[in-house]
Design a protein around this motif. Structure first.
Motif, short mmCIF file in Angstrom:
data_model
loop_
_atom_site.label_atom_id
_atom_site.label_comp_id
_atom_site.label_asym_id
_atom_site.label_seq_id
_atom_site.Cartn_x
_atom_site.Cartn_y
_atom_site.Cartn_z
N UNK A 22 32.59 -21.87 12.67
CA UNK A 22 32.44 -23.32 12.43
C UNK A 22 31.88 -23.56 11.03
N UNK A 23 30.93 -22.74 10.61
CA UNK A 23 30.36 -22.88 9.26
C UNK A 23 31.41 -22.59 8.19
N UNK A 24 32.26 -21.61 8.44
CA UNK A 24 33.33 -21.30 7.49
C UNK A 24 34.27 -22.48 7.37
N UNK A 25 34.64 -23.08 8.50
CA UNK A 25 35.52 -24.25 8.46
C UNK A 25 34.87 -25.41 7.72
N UNK A 42 26.16 -15.87 4.30
CA UNK A 42 25.90 -15.18 5.55
C UNK A 42 25.29 -13.80 5.33
N UNK A 43 24.44 -13.40 6.26
CA UNK A 43 23.83 -12.07 6.21
C UNK A 43 24.74 -11.10 6.95
N UNK A 48 33.03 -8.10 7.99
CA UNK A 48 32.68 -8.92 9.15
C UNK A 48 33.19 -10.35 8.96
N UNK A 49 33.03 -10.89 7.77
CA UNK A 49 33.55 -12.23 7.49
C UNK A 49 35.07 -12.23 7.59
N UNK A 50 35.70 -11.15 7.11
CA UNK A 50 37.16 -11.05 7.21
C UNK A 50 37.64 -11.08 8.66
N UNK A 51 36.87 -10.48 9.56
CA UNK A 51 37.23 -10.53 10.99
C UNK A 51 37.21 -11.97 11.49
N UNK A 52 36.19 -12.72 11.09
CA UNK A 52 36.12 -14.13 11.46
C UNK A 52 37.32 -14.89 10.89
N UNK A 53 37.68 -14.57 9.65
CA UNK A 53 38.81 -15.24 9.03
C UNK A 53 40.12 -14.94 9.75
#
Length: 113
Positions: A22-25, A42-43, A48-53
């Motif tokens: 939600x924060x990325x969006x 983000x920590x 890990x961010x790529x997985x969310x993407x």
């Protein structure tokens, strides 16, 4: 293969269930950003961010482009509209329920019940 509407809605809500996504969006609503830019607040690692993407991309909520050496991510709002439209039916239900409750409370205050 095109997702059917119910699968798209399921994917949208599953993607929105995570606060990081939600924060990325929310960040992408302000404009396109690279993975590095999205990972900054983000920590967590870039992988890990790529997985969310990837989750957001599978849900159709973001797209990735190419701009020279950059691969910016972009918000795709259509699935959010679909989710909002689906939720609107329930908003109508709750509004009607609250109106009935208000009427009952008014009757009670007037001594009719």
């Amino acid at each position: 293969m095109e997702m059917v509407a119910s699968d798209r809605l399921d994917a949208t809500f599953a993607a929105l269930a995570d606060p990081t996504r939600r924060a990325i969006l929310a960040r992408l609503a302000a404009g396109d950003a690279t993975v590095t830019e999205l990972a900054a607040p983000f920590a967590m690692s870039q992988p890990a961010v790529s997985k969310h993407l990837r989750v957001l991309e599978r849900a159709g909520l973001i797209s990735r482009g190419r701009d020279a050496q950059r691969r910016p991510c972009r918000l795709v709002a259509e699935p959010l509209k679909t989710a909002t439209d689906w939720l609107a039916d329930y908003r109508d239900y709750w509004e009607a329920s609250y109106q009935r409750l208000d009427a009952l409370l008014d009757d009670m205050q007037d001594g009719k019940t």
